[in-house]
Write a protein that holds these residues in place. Sequence first.
Motif, PDB file in Angstrom:
ATOM      1  N   ALA A 191      44.655   8.658 -22.371  1.00  0.00           N
ATOM      2  CA  ALA A 191      43.739   8.552 -21.237  1.00  0.00           C
ATOM      3  C   ALA A 191      44.222   9.272 -19.990  1.00  0.00           C
ATOM      4  N   GLY A 192      45.532   9.330 -19.770  1.00  0.00           N
ATOM      5  CA  GLY A 192      46.026   9.940 -18.532  1.00  0.00           C
ATOM      6  C   GLY A 192      45.588   9.182 -17.301  1.00  0.00           C
ATOM      7  N   ALA A 193      45.583   7.853 -17.386  1.00  0.00           N
ATOM      8  CA  ALA A 193      45.048   7.018 -16.313  1.00  0.00           C
ATOM      9  C   ALA A 193      46.121   6.311 -15.509  1.00  0.00           C
ATOM     10  N   GLY A 194      47.346   6.819 -15.525  1.00  0.00           N
ATOM     11  CA  GLY A 194      48.393   6.247 -14.704  1.00  0.00           C
ATOM     12  C   GLY A 194      49.144   5.094 -15.325  1.00  0.00           C
ATOM     13  N   SER A 195      49.147   4.993 -16.648  1.00  0.00           N
ATOM     14  CA  SER A 195      49.788   3.858 -17.324  1.00  0.00           C
ATOM     15  C   SER A 195      51.198   4.157 -17.816  1.00  0.00           C
ATOM     16  N   LEU A 196      51.745   5.317 -17.500  1.00  0.00           N
ATOM     17  CA  LEU A 196      53.004   5.714 -18.126  1.00  0.00           C
ATOM     18  C   LEU A 196      54.144   4.746 -17.846  1.00  0.00           C
ATOM     19  N   ASP A 197      54.258   4.248 -16.637  1.00  0.00           N
ATOM     20  CA  ASP A 197      55.373   3.336 -16.333  1.00  0.00           C
ATOM     21  C   ASP A 197      55.300   2.083 -17.206  1.00  0.00           C
ATOM     22  N   GLU A 198      54.087   1.541 -17.385  1.00  0.00           N
ATOM     23  CA  GLU A 198      53.933   0.367 -18.251  1.00  0.00           C
ATOM     24  C   GLU A 198      54.235   0.716 -19.695  1.00  0.00           C
ATOM     25  N   LEU A 199      53.801   1.882 -20.142  1.00  0.00           N
ATOM     26  CA  LEU A 199      54.047   2.281 -21.523  1.00  0.00           C
ATOM     27  C   LEU A 199      55.538   2.465 -21.780  1.00  0.00           C
ATOM     28  N   VAL A 220      57.617   7.609 -25.713  1.00  0.00           N
ATOM     29  CA  VAL A 220      56.247   7.781 -25.215  1.00  0.00           C
ATOM     30  C   VAL A 220      55.894   9.263 -25.206  1.00  0.00           C
ATOM     31  N   VAL A 221      54.681   9.562 -25.635  1.00  0.00           N
ATOM     32  CA  VAL A 221      54.106  10.902 -25.538  1.00  0.00           C
ATOM     33  C   VAL A 221      52.787  10.797 -24.799  1.00  0.00           C
ATOM     34  N   THR A 222      52.539  11.708 -23.862  1.00  0.00           N
ATOM     35  CA  THR A 222      51.248  11.764 -23.193  1.00  0.00           C
ATOM     36  C   THR A 222      50.542  13.070 -23.516  1.00  0.00           C
ATOM     37  N   LEU A 223      49.235  12.971 -23.638  1.00  0.00           N
ATOM     38  CA  LEU A 223      48.405  14.150 -23.861  1.00  0.00           C
ATOM     39  C   LEU A 223      47.661  14.556 -22.601  1.00  0.00           C
ATOM     40  N   ALA A 224      47.737  13.734 -21.553  1.00  0.00           N
ATOM     41  CA  ALA A 224      46.841  13.948 -20.423  1.00  0.00           C
ATOM     42  C   ALA A 224      47.449  13.721 -19.051  1.00  0.00           C
ATOM     43  N   ASP A 225      48.666  13.191 -18.962  1.00  0.00           N
ATOM     44  CA  ASP A 225      49.261  12.889 -17.658  1.00  0.00           C
ATOM     45  C   ASP A 225      50.350  13.916 -17.356  1.00  0.00           C
ATOM     46  N   SER A 227      52.461  16.716 -24.431  1.00  0.00           N
ATOM     47  CA  SER A 227      52.122  17.574 -25.560  1.00  0.00           C
ATOM     48  C   SER A 227      50.767  18.223 -25.316  1.00  0.00           C
ATOM     49  N   LEU A 228      50.758  19.531 -25.241  1.00  0.00           N
ATOM     50  CA  LEU A 228      49.529  20.287 -25.004  1.00  0.00           C
ATOM     51  C   LEU A 228      49.237  21.164 -26.202  1.00  0.00           C
ATOM     52  N   GLY A 229      47.953  21.346 -26.495  1.00  0.00           N
ATOM     53  CA  GLY A 229      47.550  22.145 -27.648  1.00  0.00           C
ATOM     54  C   GLY A 229      47.737  23.626 -27.424  1.00  0.00           C
ATOM     55  N   ARG A 230      47.863  24.354 -28.514  1.00  0.00           N
ATOM     56  CA  ARG A 230      47.914  25.815 -28.480  1.00  0.00           C
ATOM     57  C   ARG A 230      46.820  26.305 -29.405  1.00  0.00           C
ATOM     58  N   TYR A 231      45.882  27.081 -28.849  1.00  0.00           N
ATOM     59  CA  TYR A 231      44.734  27.511 -29.638  1.00  0.00           C
ATOM     60  C   TYR A 231      44.809  28.985 -30.037  1.00  0.00           C
ATOM     61  N   GLY A 232      45.985  29.579 -29.879  1.00  0.00           N
ATOM     62  CA  GLY A 232      46.151  30.939 -30.357  1.00  0.00           C
ATOM     63  C   GLY A 232      46.895  30.938 -31.676  1.00  0.00           C
ATOM     64  N   GLY A 233      46.309  31.498 -32.718  1.00  0.00           N
ATOM     65  CA  GLY A 233      46.972  31.531 -34.008  1.00  0.00           C
ATOM     66  C   GLY A 233      47.075  30.151 -34.616  1.00  0.00           C
TER      67      GLY A 233
END
Length: 317
Positions: A217-225, A235-240, A251-257
């Motif tokens: 979600a990227g909603a500011g929950s990282l400290d609790e997680l 912990v891994v975030t996709l959005a924060d 972790s961000l996606g790579r759309y080349g190749g």
Amino acid sequence: MRAVTFDRFGPPEVLGVGSVPEPHAGPGEVRIAVRTAGVAPVDLALRAGDSPSRDSLALPHIPGVDAAGVIDEVGAGVMDHAVGDEVFGAVDVARLGGASARFAVLAFWAAKPAGWSWQEAGAAATGVETATRALDLLGIADGQDTTLLIDGASGGVGSIAVQLAVARGARVLGTGRPGSHDFLASLGATPVDYGPGLAERVHALGIPRIDPALDVAGAGSLDELVALAGGSESVVTLADFTGPARGVRLSLGRYGGQPDGCHGLERAADLAVRGGFRVPVQAVFPACRAAEAHTAAAAGPRRGKTVLDLTGLTPHI
């Protein structure tokens, strides 16, 4: 060819349908006659001009990363698929343009499961790739006794991550608004209310701590997680984007190749064939209503993916 396009950054209303040159498959690529294309968060960011890729994006641009359709052109070196095959996959946005068009060139793909609708197939690829990559980073292995917390579990990526984690044997706690709890339970997760105070609600379930945690979600929950998981390394975030400053992997996606984790497409398709995986679809819009589709994809509550039906641009199928 006809395609959904935008020639300036801005709100969903910048989207329209126009004519653009056809793409063609290069080495290691296939071109499809597009049936459906998903509307992903990256599409919203690119259209709004909020993406780091803004300055390198050529306008007019065709939105859409995910697509499904029928192969009509095969590039050199492609041995596992042929013209006429039904597939789902993702485009290389930076190099080949987007997927919301009559034709799109896929950078990675897999065979469409016969039991999937075109709407499910068109929404699947980057969600599967993203979820697979995140679960691999968190070390969620087959048959391992793991309790995974997914924050933001009811959306397009979260709902996919829940199912793929359950398929690996993990116990999954998934956060969502109360109206999404039945939906989360249907995917195999134990629902937990979304928002501040998460640790107390998890503990109330009789779970003193979790193993790894995934922030979708990227909603500011990282400290609790981090506190629940016993350390930032779990912990891994996709959005924060503040994650790295807290020692949390972003972790961000790579759309080349071929992106890391693209093998996840074939595994997800196999799970679908065996009845163990589906792609939740919340809404479907025709290409002429692309602006409404982007508005819907940005609104909550999210229970799956928003999809564009492109068949109106492909009169030959």
